[in-house]
Design a protein around this motif. Structure first.
Motif, PDB file in Angstrom:
ATOM      1  N   LEU A  38       0.830  -1.102   0.272  1.00  0.00           N
ATOM      2  CA  LEU A  38      -0.041  -0.188  -0.053  1.00  0.00           C
ATOM      3  C   LEU A  38       0.963   1.542  -0.281  1.00  0.00           C
ATOM      4  CD1 LEU A  38      -2.411  -1.231   2.174  1.00  0.00           C
ATOM      5  CD2 LEU A  38      -2.932  -0.760  -0.510  1.00  0.00           C
ATOM      6  N   ARG A  39       1.814   1.647   0.411  1.00  0.00           N
ATOM      7  CA  ARG A  39       2.876   2.723   0.917  1.00  0.00           C
ATOM      8  C   ARG A  39       3.437   2.688  -1.127  1.00  0.00           C
ATOM      9  NH1 ARG A  39       4.047   0.283   5.680  1.00  0.00           N
ATOM     10  NH2 ARG A  39       5.670  -0.403   5.012  1.00  0.00           N
ATOM     11  N   VAL A  40       3.595   1.687  -1.380  1.00  0.00           N
ATOM     12  CA  VAL A  40       4.187   1.864  -2.334  1.00  0.00           C
ATOM     13  C   VAL A  40       2.921   2.146  -3.569  1.00  0.00           C
ATOM     14  CG1 VAL A  40       4.983   0.281  -4.623  1.00  0.00           C
ATOM     15  CG2 VAL A  40       5.655  -0.231  -2.648  1.00  0.00           C
ATOM     16  N   GLN A  41       1.853   2.444  -3.625  1.00  0.00           N
ATOM     17  CA  GLN A  41       0.713   2.863  -4.393  1.00  0.00           C
ATOM     18  C   GLN A  41       0.084   4.082  -3.334  1.00  0.00           C
ATOM     19  OE1 GLN A  41      -0.380   1.055  -6.785  1.00  0.00           O
ATOM     20  NE2 GLN A  41       0.855  -0.159  -6.337  1.00  0.00           N
ATOM     21  N   GLY A  42       1.153   4.613  -2.924  1.00  0.00           N
ATOM     22  CA  GLY A  42       0.836   6.086  -2.167  1.00  0.00           C
ATOM     23  C   GLY A  42       0.218   6.225  -0.975  1.00  0.00           C
ATOM     24  N   ALA A  43      -0.591   5.536  -0.448  1.00  0.00           N
ATOM     25  CA  ALA A  43      -1.735   5.989   0.600  1.00  0.00           C
ATOM     26  C   ALA A  43      -0.719   5.760   1.695  1.00  0.00           C
ATOM     27  CB  ALA A  43      -1.629   4.017   0.891  1.00  0.00           C
ATOM     28  N   GLY A  44      -1.455   6.539   2.824  1.00  0.00           N
ATOM     29  CA  GLY A  44      -0.573   7.533   3.680  1.00  0.00           C
ATOM     30  C   GLY A  44      -0.872   6.595   5.221  1.00  0.00           C
ATOM     31  N   SER A  45      -0.088   7.158   6.091  1.00  0.00           N
ATOM     32  CA  SER A  45      -0.335   5.945   7.390  1.00  0.00           C
ATOM     33  C   SER A  45      -0.991   5.811   7.656  1.00  0.00           C
ATOM     34  CB  SER A  45       0.917   6.904   8.041  1.00  0.00           C
ATOM     35  OG  SER A  45       2.143   6.988   7.572  1.00  0.00           O
ATOM     36  N   VAL A  46      -2.225   6.353   7.725  1.00  0.00           N
ATOM     37  CA  VAL A  46      -3.352   5.993   8.043  1.00  0.00           C
ATOM     38  C   VAL A  46      -4.415   5.228   7.012  1.00  0.00           C
ATOM     39  CG1 VAL A  46      -5.932   6.832   8.852  1.00  0.00           C
ATOM     40  CG2 VAL A  46      -3.685   8.521   9.483  1.00  0.00           C
ATOM     41  N   ARG A  47      -4.123   4.880   6.439  1.00  0.00           N
ATOM     42  CA  ARG A  47      -4.927   3.660   5.577  1.00  0.00           C
ATOM     43  C   ARG A  47      -4.099   2.980   5.979  1.00  0.00           C
ATOM     44  NH1 ARG A  47      -6.490   7.105  -0.106  1.00  0.00           N
ATOM     45  NH2 ARG A  47      -8.286   8.029   0.542  1.00  0.00           N
ATOM     46  N   VAL A  48      -2.925   2.900   5.254  1.00  0.00           N
ATOM     47  CA  VAL A  48      -1.781   1.600   5.469  1.00  0.00           C
ATOM     48  C   VAL A  48      -2.526   1.369   7.006  1.00  0.00           C
ATOM     49  CG1 VAL A  48       0.708   0.974   5.585  1.00  0.00           C
ATOM     50  CG2 VAL A  48      -0.201   2.697   3.890  1.00  0.00           C
ATOM     51  N   PHE A  49      -2.833   1.244   7.899  1.00  0.00           N
ATOM     52  CA  PHE A  49      -2.606   1.366   9.314  1.00  0.00           C
ATOM     53  C   PHE A  49      -4.347   0.655   9.036  1.00  0.00           C
ATOM     54  CE2 PHE A  49      -4.478   0.944  13.785  1.00  0.00           C
ATOM     55  CZ  PHE A  49      -3.082  -0.106  14.068  1.00  0.00           C
ATOM     56  N   LEU A  50      -4.891   0.787   8.828  1.00  0.00           N
ATOM     57  CA  LEU A  50      -6.423   0.607   9.102  1.00  0.00           C
ATOM     58  C   LEU A  50      -6.882  -0.597   7.746  1.00  0.00           C
ATOM     59  CD1 LEU A  50      -8.322   3.710   8.850  1.00  0.00           C
ATOM     60  CD2 LEU A  50      -8.105   2.228  11.426  1.00  0.00           C
ATOM     61  N   TYR A  51      -5.994  -0.403   6.725  1.00  0.00           N
ATOM     62  CA  TYR A  51      -6.566  -1.629   5.199  1.00  0.00           C
ATOM     63  C   TYR A  51      -5.234  -3.032   5.476  1.00  0.00           C
ATOM     64  CZ  TYR A  51      -9.914   1.650   4.106  1.00  0.00           C
ATOM     65  OH  TYR A  51     -10.870   2.335   3.851  1.00  0.00           O
ATOM     66  N   ALA A  52      -4.038  -2.657   6.116  1.00  0.00           N
ATOM     67  CA  ALA A  52      -3.372  -3.656   5.673  1.00  0.00           C
ATOM     68  C   ALA A  52      -2.255  -4.138   7.290  1.00  0.00           C
ATOM     69  CB  ALA A  52      -1.478  -3.106   5.108  1.00  0.00           C
ATOM     70  N   THR A  53      -2.339  -3.374   8.686  1.00  0.00           N
ATOM     71  CA  THR A  53      -1.970  -3.833   9.869  1.00  0.00           C
ATOM     72  C   THR A  53      -2.987  -4.281  10.359  1.00  0.00           C
ATOM     73  OG1 THR A  53      -0.149  -2.163   9.304  1.00  0.00           O
ATOM     74  CG2 THR A  53      -0.505  -3.766  12.125  1.00  0.00           C
ATOM     75  N   LEU A  54      -3.878  -3.766  10.548  1.00  0.00           N
ATOM     76  CA  LEU A  54      -4.823  -3.405  11.622  1.00  0.00           C
ATOM     77  C   LEU A  54      -5.830  -4.538  11.109  1.00  0.00           C
ATOM     78  CD1 LEU A  54      -6.602  -2.302  14.365  1.00  0.00           C
ATOM     79  CD2 LEU A  54      -7.655  -1.353  12.848  1.00  0.00           C
ATOM     80  N   PRO A  55      -6.231  -5.149  10.308  1.00  0.00           N
ATOM     81  CA  PRO A  55      -7.037  -6.540  10.107  1.00  0.00           C
ATOM     82  C   PRO A  55      -6.220  -7.771  10.159  1.00  0.00           C
ATOM     83  CG  PRO A  55      -7.248  -5.117   8.137  1.00  0.00           C
ATOM     84  CD  PRO A  55      -5.642  -4.427   8.652  1.00  0.00           C
ATOM     85  N   GLN A  56      -4.694  -7.578   9.898  1.00  0.00           N
ATOM     86  CA  GLN A  56      -3.757  -8.855  10.333  1.00  0.00           C
ATOM     87  C   GLN A  56      -3.878  -9.231  11.781  1.00  0.00           C
ATOM     88  OE1 GLN A  56       0.013  -8.946   7.553  1.00  0.00           O
ATOM     89  NE2 GLN A  56      -0.506  -6.923   7.487  1.00  0.00           N
ATOM     90  N   VAL A  57      -4.040  -7.967  12.884  1.00  0.00           N
ATOM     91  CA  VAL A  57      -3.074  -8.358  13.732  1.00  0.00           C
ATOM     92  C   VAL A  57      -4.745  -8.059  15.005  1.00  0.00           C
ATOM     93  CG1 VAL A  57      -1.017  -6.802  14.239  1.00  0.00           C
ATOM     94  CG2 VAL A  57      -2.989  -5.381  14.440  1.00  0.00           C
ATOM     95  N   LEU A  58      -5.746  -7.819  13.815  1.00  0.00           N
ATOM     96  CA  LEU A  58      -7.313  -7.798  15.290  1.00  0.00           C
ATOM     97  C   LEU A  58      -7.391  -8.924  16.177  1.00  0.00           C
ATOM     98  CD1 LEU A  58      -9.410  -5.797  16.353  1.00  0.00           C
ATOM     99  CD2 LEU A  58     -10.589  -6.697  13.457  1.00  0.00           C
ATOM    100  N   PRO A  59      -7.216  -9.986  15.087  1.00  0.00           N
ATOM    101  CA  PRO A  59      -7.032 -11.248  16.044  1.00  0.00           C
ATOM    102  C   PRO A  59      -6.477 -11.685  17.090  1.00  0.00           C
ATOM    103  CG  PRO A  59      -7.824 -11.484  13.769  1.00  0.00           C
ATOM    104  CD  PRO A  59      -7.282 -10.048  13.676  1.00  0.00           C
ATOM    105  N   GLN A  60      -5.422 -10.914  17.426  1.00  0.00           N
ATOM    106  CA  GLN A  60      -4.705 -11.371  18.546  1.00  0.00           C
ATOM    107  C   GLN A  60      -4.244 -10.365  19.046  1.00  0.00           C
ATOM    108  OE1 GLN A  60      -0.257 -10.482  16.805  1.00  0.00           O
ATOM    109  NE2 GLN A  60       0.202 -11.594  18.668  1.00  0.00           N
ATOM    110  N   LEU A  61      -4.926  -9.497  18.970  1.00  0.00           N
ATOM    111  CA  LEU A  61      -5.825  -8.128  19.892  1.00  0.00           C
ATOM    112  C   LEU A  61      -7.056  -8.189  20.417  1.00  0.00           C
ATOM    113  CD1 LEU A  61      -5.280  -4.015  17.869  1.00  0.00           C
ATOM    114  CD2 LEU A  61      -3.583  -5.957  19.162  1.00  0.00           C
ATOM    115  N   MET A  62      -7.957  -9.174  20.155  1.00  0.00           N
ATOM    116  CA  MET A  62      -9.250  -9.150  20.819  1.00  0.00           C
ATOM    117  C   MET A  62      -8.595 -11.119  21.735  1.00  0.00           C
ATOM    118  SD  MET A  62     -11.601  -7.600  19.818  1.00  0.00           S
ATOM    119  CE  MET A  62     -12.829  -8.467  20.608  1.00  0.00           C
ATOM    120  N   SER A  63      -8.423 -11.226  21.161  1.00  0.00           N
ATOM    121  CA  SER A  63      -7.726 -12.227  22.143  1.00  0.00           C
ATOM    122  C   SER A  63      -6.966 -12.063  23.290  1.00  0.00           C
ATOM    123  CB  SER A  63      -6.628 -13.567  21.561  1.00  0.00           C
ATOM    124  OG  SER A  63      -6.484 -14.132  22.313  1.00  0.00           O
ATOM    125  N   TYR A  64      -5.967 -11.353  23.209  1.00  0.00           N
ATOM    126  CA  TYR A  64      -5.318 -10.725  24.529  1.00  0.00           C
ATOM    127  C   TYR A  64      -6.502  -9.701  24.889  1.00  0.00           C
ATOM    128  CZ  TYR A  64      -0.793 -10.915  22.351  1.00  0.00           C
ATOM    129  OH  TYR A  64       0.965 -11.554  21.492  1.00  0.00           O
TER     130      TYR A  64
END
Length: 274
Positions: free
Chosen positions: A182-208
């Motif tokens: 996403l960063r290569v495509q020019g997406a900002g930090s907020v969009r990168v976090f919401l659409y790339a990082t958060l979906p990957q870690v959300l199950p782990q965050l809920m488990s914690y």
């Protein structure tokens, strides 16, 4: 049977201790510390298993054999049980929100991220979780007085430090591929976090979060001992008056509440990790 395969099959196991094995030296050091702890603490194990001690414990346990199950007292215990559950739920919810907010500056989102607030944010999280819930409750009782409000805030403050650090570690250890694309495509930090990082870690965050809720149920029951409401306050009151039949009822409610919450949390975490 001969040949290389036979030699590999009948190879001797490695030695129990190897001077080049770091794990062996670590285990040896831990063993030395354990032995030194027993020696330095001077634990009177003989007095614990003496006939007088066993007789006293037997009499003490016998007094729990007839819990108070009168409707009036069961109603009081039920209200205190709900108060303990509400304290743990609200404290965990506040800690999840605050921990999530502090986890963002406490984590490095990618390799080139300078993350200037990472060190101070992690220092704050370490300070919050370094102080136990009982100490936070004792301090907050001075500010807000007796009752469940102090207990809820104590759980929230301590759990914020725990969840914030766990959330930050999960964010930093997320697979970097989707975020980099996403960063290569020019997406900002907020969009990168919401659409790339958060979906990957959300199950782990809920488990914690669910796991910490289990711990907060037990902590909420203990916090009442210092006057923070709930089952712990009832336990301290009736034990102080040596009303063991009422104490037994309160302990039964504690065990039942912890078992129900543990089961519900375990089932929820299993569903999230599938």
């Amino acid at each position: 049977m001969r040949g290389p395969a036979a030699n590999h099959r009948y190879r001797l196991p490695p030695p129990l201790f190897d001077a080049r094995c770091r794990a062996c030296w670590l285990c040896a050091g831990v063993l030395v510390l354990v032995v030194a702890s027993f020696v330095s603490l001077d634990l009177p194990l003989a007095a614990l298993f003496s006939s007088d001690a066993l007789a006293s414990m037997g009499r003490f346990l016998a007094e729990f054999s007839s819990p108070d199950l009168s409707p009036a007292f069961v109603g009081q215990v039920t209200r205190a049980t709900w108060e303990t559950l509400a304290m743990s739920l609200l404290g965990t919810l506040l800690a999840t929100l605050a921990g999530g907010i502090l986890a963002l500056p406490a984590s490095r989102l990618h390799d080139t991220d300078a993350a200037p607030a990472r060190a101070p944010a992690r220092l704050m999280l370490n300070a919050l979780r370094a102080v136990p819930e009982l100490v936070w409750a004792a301090l907050l009782l001075i500010a807000v007085g007796l009752g469940p409000f102090a207990g809820t805030l104590a759980l929230a403050v301590h759990t914020t430090g725990v969840l914030g650090r766990l959330f930050a570690e999960a964010i930093e250890n997320a697979p970097p591929g989707p975020a980099a694309a996403l960063r290569v495509q020019g997406a900002g930090s907020v969009r990168v976090f919401l659409y790339a990082t958060l979906p990957q870690v959300l199950p782990q965050l809920m488990s914690y979060t669910l796991y910490r809720w289990e711990n907060n149920i037990r902590a909420a029951a203990v916090l009442g001992v210092v006057g923070a409401g709930g089952l712990g306050q009832m336990l301290a009151f009736h034990m102080g008056l040596f009303q063991m039949h009422k104490t037994a009822t309160v302990l039964m409610a504690m065990v039942l509440l912890v078992a129900l919450v543990d089961g519900a949390s375990f089932g929820s975490r299993r569903l999230l990790t599938r």
